[in-house]
Design an enzyme around this catalytic site. Sequence first.
Site, short mmCIF file in Angstrom:
data_model
loop_
_atom_site.label_atom_id
_atom_site.label_comp_id
_atom_site.label_asym_id
_atom_site.label_seq_id
_atom_site.Cartn_x
_atom_site.Cartn_y
_atom_site.Cartn_z
N GLY A 5 0.86 -1.19 0.00
CA GLY A 5 0.00 0.00 0.00
C GLY A 5 0.89 1.24 0.00
O GLY A 5 2.03 1.20 -0.46
N VAL A 71 0.96 -13.17 4.25
CA VAL A 71 1.83 -13.54 5.37
C VAL A 71 0.93 -14.00 6.52
O VAL A 71 0.03 -13.27 6.95
CB VAL A 71 2.72 -12.35 5.79
CG1 VAL A 71 3.48 -12.67 7.07
CG2 VAL A 71 3.68 -12.00 4.66
N GLU A 162 -18.41 10.83 1.65
CA GLU A 162 -18.27 10.66 0.19
C GLU A 162 -19.34 9.71 -0.36
O GLU A 162 -19.97 10.00 -1.38
CB GLU A 162 -16.89 10.07 -0.13
CG GLU A 162 -15.75 11.05 0.05
CD GLU A 162 -14.38 10.39 0.15
OE1 GLU A 162 -13.39 11.11 0.17
OE2 GLU A 162 -14.30 9.14 0.19
#
Length: 414
Positions: A5, A71, A162
């Site tokens: 990210g 992971v 939003e």
Amino acid sequence: MVGGGFGGLWTVRALKSTNVDITLIDRCNHHLFQPLLYQVATAGLAAPSIAAPLRHILRGQANVSVLMGEVETIDLATHRLHLGDEAFEYDYLVLATGATHAYFGHDEWAKHVLGLKTLDDALAIRARILTAFEEAELESDPQRRAAWLTFAIIGAGPTGVELAGTLAEIARHTLAPEFRRSDPRLARVLLIEAGERVLANLPPDLSVKAAAQLVRLGVTVRTGQAVTGIGADHIELGEERIPTKTTLWAAGVAASPLGRMLGASLDRAGRVLVQPDLSLPGHPEVLVIGDLASVAAGGQPVPGIAPAAKQMGTHAAQCIGASLVGRPRAVFRYRDYGSLATIGRRAAVVAMHGYRLSGTFAWCFWLAAHIFFLIGFRNRLVVLIDWAWAYFSYERSARIISGSTQSAPNRRAM
Ligand SMILES: Cc1cc2nc3c(=O)[nH]c(=O)nc-3n(C[C@H](O)[C@H](O)[C@H](O)COP(=O)(O)OP(=O)(O)OC[C@H]3O[C@@H](n4cnc5c(N)ncnc54)[C@H](O)[C@@H]3O)c2cc1C
């Protein structure tokens, strides 16, 4: 490096000119621009416009290998990571696995709500919203139709705001001319917030302006009201029961569960309490960054936002570089560039370096900033064209409900 990210990618890029071999592991094959996820969820943009394959982004960086895998465990004593049957050794480990949803102790709500963190989440929300309008068109019973046309959004932070603003716009402008039996303009978009104001991360006067802009777009804003129950076809606010088939979750955030494996102290959101240089206490070879890290700078907690994750990524790379040449590490310092949030067409708020903007000018600033920070020239161009088209036509370009993304709750039995 675990996580591709904002934190992970910025760490890897900052190590480009160093003499280190980097393995970047992510359970997805792409880097995701989360700030525009709501646009995919509300059919404004297609998924590839806001994501890019990590392998492609890093194709020019010879010291990086990209692996797609999750992971599962970390063995701090032996310096090993485990992904399924594979184990990988590390000299330095940077963890940037972000955050997930939290339901304030009501995990049973998870099956009735849709949250927004990944591309899959956005596609599921898009399908649910579009399907709700289709179901309303099929429905002849007024009460059941009203339930299909009621959209509850829990949490009035940037994501909730939003979603609410855009959803109200879609109902009133995009869909209204296309339906015959039902009237999408009758859609109720409820934005529910337990706190006293929307966008609590912004100064109070901008919260007031944001709430006013939401109301102008047709959103019902209910602050100071905590949701007390959520079912498949309703939400509860204390004694009040509101029938709805679509509840979107934009409230709680919990750090990635990987943090719990480190044996370190965690804050209330499960974030790892790191040292001032972002290392794990007792393990200078492990750095924890981005939404997974809990750190204060200048006496204030560093917020879980993209600029903070990027700055931590760059800092983690500098720490590794310093350790490699035996120099002391610097303390992480967060530079706050301000906050902005969009609400809908020509509606946004910006608080930056003492300046406060709202309305059209803030919206233009928000558009420019998001185009600028999006990764990939092609993505910028596509988003720019899609937004320009949507602005003049009120159309949303990604309105196909496909079999794989269909997510309609409670379809009637035949
Ligand atoms: C809907 C939404 C809107 C947002 N809007 C804004 C905004 O407008 N402005 C802003 O500044 N910030 C915004 N944010 C916050 C911002 O996106 C995050 O703060 C930022 O992404 C954190 O970066 P990170 O590197 O810590 O985590 P992320 O960017 O979330 O990256 C984590 C990565 O780790 C990977 N991963 C997770 N677990 C594992 C595992 N076990 N194994 C392998 N890989 C794993 C994930 O696949 C992901 O790629 C928004 C977030 C969301 C969800």
